[in-house]
Write a protein that holds these residues in place. Sequence first.
Motif, PDB file in Angstrom:
ATOM      1  N   THR A   1       0.829  -1.174  -0.161  1.00  0.00           N
ATOM      2  CA  THR A   1      -0.090   0.017  -0.002  1.00  0.00           C
ATOM      3  C   THR A   1       0.798   1.286  -0.052  1.00  0.00           C
ATOM      4  OG1 THR A   1      -1.766  -1.184   1.340  1.00  0.00           O
ATOM      5  CG2 THR A   1      -1.726   1.179   1.231  1.00  0.00           C
ATOM      6  N   LYS A   2       1.891   1.257   0.843  1.00  0.00           N
ATOM      7  CA  LYS A   2       2.715   2.340   0.860  1.00  0.00           C
ATOM      8  C   LYS A   2       3.513   2.716  -0.478  1.00  0.00           C
ATOM      9  CE  LYS A   2       3.524   2.483   5.863  1.00  0.00           C
ATOM     10  NZ  LYS A   2       4.602   2.301   6.932  1.00  0.00           N
ATOM     11  N   ILE A   3       3.669   1.677  -1.249  1.00  0.00           N
ATOM     12  CA  ILE A   3       4.569   1.648  -2.226  1.00  0.00           C
ATOM     13  C   ILE A   3       3.545   2.230  -3.484  1.00  0.00           C
ATOM     14  CG2 ILE A   3       5.332   0.321  -4.770  1.00  0.00           C
ATOM     15  CD1 ILE A   3       7.054  -1.422  -2.504  1.00  0.00           C
ATOM     16  N   TYR A   4       2.230   1.815  -3.549  1.00  0.00           N
ATOM     17  CA  TYR A   4       1.204   2.503  -4.254  1.00  0.00           C
ATOM     18  C   TYR A   4       1.213   4.131  -4.087  1.00  0.00           C
ATOM     19  CZ  TYR A   4      -0.450  -2.053  -5.935  1.00  0.00           C
ATOM     20  OH  TYR A   4      -0.403  -3.508  -6.499  1.00  0.00           O
ATOM     21  N   THR A   5       1.166   4.263  -2.798  1.00  0.00           N
ATOM     22  CA  THR A   5       1.101   5.597  -2.431  1.00  0.00           C
ATOM     23  C   THR A   5       2.246   6.450  -3.095  1.00  0.00           C
ATOM     24  OG1 THR A   5      -0.303   5.133  -0.481  1.00  0.00           O
ATOM     25  CG2 THR A   5       0.664   7.301  -0.488  1.00  0.00           C
ATOM     26  N   LEU A   6       3.309   5.964  -2.845  1.00  0.00           N
ATOM     27  CA  LEU A   6       4.564   6.572  -3.201  1.00  0.00           C
ATOM     28  C   LEU A   6       4.612   6.914  -4.540  1.00  0.00           C
ATOM     29  CD1 LEU A   6       7.952   7.356  -2.606  1.00  0.00           C
ATOM     30  CD2 LEU A   6       8.358   5.212  -3.364  1.00  0.00           C
ATOM     31  N   LEU A   7       3.948   5.668  -5.350  1.00  0.00           N
ATOM     32  CA  LEU A   7       3.973   6.018  -6.845  1.00  0.00           C
ATOM     33  C   LEU A   7       2.860   6.746  -7.145  1.00  0.00           C
ATOM     34  CD1 LEU A   7       5.142   2.308  -7.914  1.00  0.00           C
ATOM     35  CD2 LEU A   7       6.486   4.370  -7.679  1.00  0.00           C
ATOM     36  N   GLY A   8       2.053   7.358  -6.442  1.00  0.00           N
ATOM     37  CA  GLY A   8       0.944   8.246  -6.926  1.00  0.00           C
ATOM     38  C   GLY A   8      -0.305   7.530  -7.031  1.00  0.00           C
ATOM     39  N   GLY A   9      -0.570   6.406  -6.525  1.00  0.00           N
ATOM     40  CA  GLY A   9      -1.693   5.606  -6.526  1.00  0.00           C
ATOM     41  C   GLY A   9      -1.623   4.734  -7.763  1.00  0.00           C
ATOM     42  N   VAL A  10      -0.779   4.426  -8.237  1.00  0.00           N
ATOM     43  CA  VAL A  10      -0.823   3.344  -9.399  1.00  0.00           C
ATOM     44  C   VAL A  10      -1.196   2.197  -9.202  1.00  0.00           C
ATOM     45  CG1 VAL A  10       0.758   2.405 -11.116  1.00  0.00           C
ATOM     46  CG2 VAL A  10       1.227   4.728 -10.683  1.00  0.00           C
ATOM     47  N   ASP A  11      -2.059   1.569  -9.892  1.00  0.00           N
ATOM     48  CA  ASP A  11      -2.317   0.126  -9.600  1.00  0.00           C
ATOM     49  C   ASP A  11      -2.107  -0.867 -10.882  1.00  0.00           C
ATOM     50  OD1 ASP A  11      -4.161   1.065 -11.619  1.00  0.00           O
ATOM     51  OD2 ASP A  11      -5.909   0.482 -10.447  1.00  0.00           O
ATOM     52  N   ASN A  12      -1.248  -0.622 -11.591  1.00  0.00           N
ATOM     53  CA  ASN A  12      -0.583  -1.319 -12.766  1.00  0.00           C
ATOM     54  C   ASN A  12       0.400  -2.197 -12.322  1.00  0.00           C
ATOM     55  OD1 ASN A  12      -2.341   0.736 -13.666  1.00  0.00           O
ATOM     56  ND2 ASN A  12      -1.194   1.240 -15.298  1.00  0.00           N
ATOM     57  N   VAL A  13       0.722  -2.387 -10.941  1.00  0.00           N
ATOM     58  CA  VAL A  13       1.760  -3.263 -10.609  1.00  0.00           C
ATOM     59  C   VAL A  13       1.301  -4.750 -10.667  1.00  0.00           C
ATOM     60  CG1 VAL A  13       3.325  -3.806  -8.698  1.00  0.00           C
ATOM     61  CG2 VAL A  13       2.828  -1.411  -9.090  1.00  0.00           C
ATOM     62  N   SER A  14       1.950  -5.665 -11.497  1.00  0.00           N
ATOM     63  CA  SER A  14       1.442  -6.943 -11.390  1.00  0.00           C
ATOM     64  C   SER A  14       2.120  -7.777 -10.476  1.00  0.00           C
ATOM     65  CB  SER A  14       1.834  -7.519 -12.889  1.00  0.00           C
ATOM     66  OG  SER A  14       3.076  -7.466 -13.206  1.00  0.00           O
ATOM     67  N   ILE A  15       3.490  -7.461 -10.251  1.00  0.00           N
ATOM     68  CA  ILE A  15       4.317  -8.409  -9.163  1.00  0.00           C
ATOM     69  C   ILE A  15       5.406  -7.486  -8.375  1.00  0.00           C
ATOM     70  CG2 ILE A  15       6.088 -10.051  -8.992  1.00  0.00           C
ATOM     71  CD1 ILE A  15       4.943 -11.384 -11.566  1.00  0.00           C
ATOM     72  N   ILE A  16       5.297  -7.537  -7.196  1.00  0.00           N
ATOM     73  CA  ILE A  16       6.402  -6.858  -6.342  1.00  0.00           C
ATOM     74  C   ILE A  16       7.335  -7.999  -6.017  1.00  0.00           C
ATOM     75  CG2 ILE A  16       7.078  -5.528  -4.323  1.00  0.00           C
ATOM     76  CD1 ILE A  16       4.288  -4.332  -4.500  1.00  0.00           C
ATOM     77  N   HIS A  17       8.491  -7.957  -6.352  1.00  0.00           N
ATOM     78  CA  HIS A  17       9.653  -8.946  -5.808  1.00  0.00           C
ATOM     79  C   HIS A  17      10.468  -7.996  -4.721  1.00  0.00           C
ATOM     80  CE1 HIS A  17      12.595 -11.941  -5.697  1.00  0.00           C
ATOM     81  NE2 HIS A  17      13.800 -11.300  -6.087  1.00  0.00           N
ATOM     82  N   TRP A  18       9.998  -8.645  -3.491  1.00  0.00           N
ATOM     83  CA  TRP A  18      10.668  -7.766  -2.432  1.00  0.00           C
ATOM     84  C   TRP A  18      12.116  -8.403  -1.993  1.00  0.00           C
ATOM     85  CZ3 TRP A  18       8.158  -4.305  -0.510  1.00  0.00           C
ATOM     86  CH2 TRP A  18       6.684  -4.124  -0.611  1.00  0.00           C
ATOM     87  N   LEU A  19      13.252  -7.791  -2.419  1.00  0.00           N
ATOM     88  CA  LEU A  19      14.446  -8.132  -2.087  1.00  0.00           C
ATOM     89  C   LEU A  19      15.011  -8.327  -0.830  1.00  0.00           C
ATOM     90  CD1 LEU A  19      16.336  -5.749  -4.782  1.00  0.00           C
ATOM     91  CD2 LEU A  19      15.460  -8.225  -5.100  1.00  0.00           C
ATOM     92  N   THR A  20      15.552  -9.654  -0.341  1.00  0.00           N
ATOM     93  CA  THR A  20      15.913 -10.106   0.811  1.00  0.00           C
ATOM     94  C   THR A  20      17.145 -10.839   0.866  1.00  0.00           C
ATOM     95  OG1 THR A  20      14.984 -12.181   0.606  1.00  0.00           O
ATOM     96  CG2 THR A  20      13.454 -10.373   1.501  1.00  0.00           C
ATOM     97  N   ASP A  21      17.928 -10.946   2.041  1.00  0.00           N
ATOM     98  CA  ASP A  21      19.280 -11.614   2.198  1.00  0.00           C
ATOM     99  C   ASP A  21      19.202 -12.963   2.192  1.00  0.00           C
ATOM    100  OD1 ASP A  21      22.022 -11.312   3.396  1.00  0.00           O
ATOM    101  OD2 ASP A  21      21.047 -12.678   4.823  1.00  0.00           O
ATOM    102  N   HIS A  22      19.755 -13.708   1.449  1.00  0.00           N
ATOM    103  CA  HIS A  22      19.628 -15.064   1.226  1.00  0.00           C
ATOM    104  C   HIS A  22      19.862 -16.027   2.431  1.00  0.00           C
ATOM    105  CE1 HIS A  22      19.455 -14.825  -3.099  1.00  0.00           C
ATOM    106  NE2 HIS A  22      20.575 -14.159  -3.066  1.00  0.00           N
ATOM    107  N   LYS A  23      20.743 -15.475   3.292  1.00  0.00           N
ATOM    108  CA  LYS A  23      20.843 -16.224   4.566  1.00  0.00           C
ATOM    109  C   LYS A  23      19.650 -15.899   5.573  1.00  0.00           C
ATOM    110  CE  LYS A  23      25.935 -16.963   4.228  1.00  0.00           C
ATOM    111  NZ  LYS A  23      27.009 -16.836   4.589  1.00  0.00           N
ATOM    112  N   SER A  24      19.560 -14.594   5.930  1.00  0.00           N
ATOM    113  CA  SER A  24      18.788 -14.182   7.147  1.00  0.00           C
ATOM    114  C   SER A  24      17.319 -14.357   6.786  1.00  0.00           C
ATOM    115  CB  SER A  24      19.141 -13.030   7.896  1.00  0.00           C
ATOM    116  OG  SER A  24      19.104 -12.044   6.904  1.00  0.00           O
ATOM    117  N   GLY A  25      17.079 -13.917   5.287  1.00  0.00           N
ATOM    118  CA  GLY A  25      15.789 -13.527   4.910  1.00  0.00           C
ATOM    119  C   GLY A  25      15.233 -12.145   5.110  1.00  0.00           C
ATOM    120  N   ALA A  26      16.101 -11.137   5.596  1.00  0.00           N
ATOM    121  CA  ALA A  26      15.668  -9.770   6.013  1.00  0.00           C
ATOM    122  C   ALA A  26      15.485  -9.154   4.719  1.00  0.00           C
ATOM    123  CB  ALA A  26      16.887  -9.259   6.914  1.00  0.00           C
ATOM    124  N   PHE A  27      14.559  -8.328   4.715  1.00  0.00           N
ATOM    125  CA  PHE A  27      14.413  -7.216   3.611  1.00  0.00           C
ATOM    126  C   PHE A  27      15.491  -6.334   3.744  1.00  0.00           C
ATOM    127  CE2 PHE A  27      11.853  -3.472   2.493  1.00  0.00           C
ATOM    128  CZ  PHE A  27      11.987  -3.726   0.870  1.00  0.00           C
TER     129      PHE A  27
END
Length: 76
Positions: free
Chosen positions: A28-54
């Motif tokens: 939701t915050k990303i949509y707000t940052l982008l000006g209410g765009v709803d054309n996002v099909s996938i968000i790939h959150w980048l995380t650390d391979h070992k810890s899984g932390a964002f």
Amino acid sequence: IKKRKEMVKKIDPKKLFLSRLPLTVTRTKIYTLLGGVDNVSIIHWLTDHKSGAFYGSCILEMTSPEAATQVLERME
């Protein structure tokens, strides 16, 4: 606003790389940052391979190249 523009980079015709995000960011915050765009099909959150932390970065796959271009234009 200059900082917002620096947060978004086009890496593919339909994909955008977002960086410098707070670790508590949500879809939701990303949509707000982008000006209410709803054309996002996938968000790939980048995380650390070992810890899984964002990392504070993500890749957005948009529904079309035009949608990605619209986001970049809004950020200027």
